[in-house]
Design an enzyme around this catalytic site. Structure first.
Site, PDB file in Angstrom:
ATOM      1  N   ASP A 193      -2.935  -8.318  -9.106  1.00 31.52           N
ATOM      2  CA  ASP A 193      -3.461  -7.006  -8.688  1.00 31.52           C
ATOM      3  C   ASP A 193      -4.803  -6.788  -9.390  1.00 31.52           C
ATOM      4  O   ASP A 193      -4.923  -5.988 -10.306  1.00 31.52           O
ATOM      5  CB  ASP A 193      -2.431  -5.923  -9.063  1.00 31.52           C
TER       6      ASP A 193
HETATM    7  C1  SPV Z   1      -0.524   0.625  -6.863  1.00 26.00           C
HETATM    8  O1  SPV Z   1       0.558   0.890  -6.306  1.00 26.00           O
HETATM    9  O2  SPV Z   1      -1.172  -0.395  -6.619  1.00 26.00           O
HETATM   10  C2  SPV Z   1      -1.086   1.548  -7.843  1.00 26.00           C
HETATM   11  C3  SPV Z   1      -0.202   2.411  -8.605  1.00 26.00           C
HETATM   12  O3  SPV Z   1      -2.276   1.511  -8.057  1.00 26.00           O
HETATM   13  S1  SPV Z   1       0.169   1.579 -10.065  1.00 26.00           S
HETATM   14  O4  SPV Z   1       0.760   0.292  -9.705  1.00 26.00           O
HETATM   15  O5  SPV Z   1       1.075   2.426 -10.796  1.00 26.00           O
HETATM   16  O6  SPV Z   1      -1.087   1.376 -10.804  1.00 26.00           O
HETATM   17 MG    MG Z   2      -3.242  -0.143  -7.311  1.00 28.04          MG
END
Ligand code: SPV
Ligand code: MG
Length: 288
Positions: A58
């Protein structure tokens, strides 16, 4: 009603989805008991889930055209409002064209987070050092996003990472006010502590100055706190940011291992929906 009006009036909940099937499940889910009827008010397209289903970190490495293809598939099975997580939005030019494209496709809300440089998922907290943008630069990004959207049906939501990065309540409040003054139409105040006390303090202070600014919260790390409590504390929109994806991972692993162990599938059939249920779930073709 425009999405921004819904947000301002709202006590809304939205659910993550990462493909057409999860989009269908989130859109069709409902619960009723006596006079109580609930469904999700919209869908969240998460950078975390969009990355994981592609086997990517991510870290803003999944390109927006790839994500858009899936969003189109989701839109074809759901008429719910959609909010897209675009991480930091990249540099100014990338941000401009990402917001323009999503707005052209009728996306209702776009969340831009105030991180800069190499981004990691916020749930790592302070373990993964990462940088928060300057207020000046992030204000500029908010105004670029406002210019880039094709009309005000796409709400620009500024996401504050001060609490996840350990910068404290005052920094979150200060930034919130600066971002509102730069034109942000709603704030997502991210918080990863179990009691969410800091989040509530930040909301209270910001709403004292801007009572009608919609506040968005992501309760991944405070799962015990009920929606009603969040709404009472001034949250307008709750995002269940990853739960449909998390629901399927362990069952998939168990089924795969059981088939390897037993050399047949009967041992896991009772964990699976039947093939008939699958056939009922898939859309029917056109009858001629
Ligand atoms: C996502 O769902 O990608 C978010 C929320 O940005 S979190 O994972 O809590 O950062
Ligand atoms: Mg996110």
């Amino acid at each position: 009603m425009k999405f921004l009006e819904k947000l301002i009036n709202g006590q809304m909940r939205i659910m993550e989805c990462h493909d057409a099937l999860s989009g269908m499940i989130a859109s069709q889910a409902s619960f009723s008991l006596d006079d109580d009827y609930k469904e999700f008010d919209g869908l969240w397209i998460s950078s975390l889930c969009d990355s994981l289903v592609r086997g990517r970190p991510d870290m803003e490495v999944v390109d927006i055209s790839d994500r858009l293809q899936m969003i189109e598939k989701i839109k074809s099975v759901s008429s719910k409002d959609i909010i897209v997580d675009i991480d930091s939005g990249g540099n100014i030019s990338q941000l401009f064209y990402t917001v323009k494209t999503l707005s052209e496709r009728g996306i209702n809300g776009i969340v831009i987070e105030d991180k800069i440089g190499i981004k990691f998922n916020s749930l790592y907290g302070k373990d993964n050092p990462q940088c928060q943008d300057t207020i000046e630069n992030f204000r500029k990004k908010i105004s670029i996003a406002l210019k880039a959207r094709i009309n005000d049906d796409t709400v620009i939501i500024a996401r504050i990472e001060s609490l996840t990065l350990g910068k404290g309540i005052d920094d979150a409040v200060f930034r919130g006010i600066e971002y509102i003054e730069a034109g942000a139409e709603a704030l997502l105040i991210h918080c990863i502590t179990r009691q969410a006390d800091d989040l509530f303090k930040v909301i209270e202070k910001i709403k004292r100055k801007y009572p009608s600014i919609p506040i968005v919260a992501v309760p991944t790390k405070f799962p015990e706190i009920e929606e009603e409590v969040l709404f009472d504390r001034g949250v307008n929109l709750v995002i269940y940011a990853n739960h449909l994806l998390r629901a399927i991972i362990q069952p998939m692993e168990k089924v795969a291992v059981s088939i390897l162990k037993n050399g047949r599938t009967s041992d896991v059939e009772h964990h699976l929906i039947s093939i008939n249920e699958v056939l009922n779930l898939i859309p029917k073709g056109i009858e001629v």
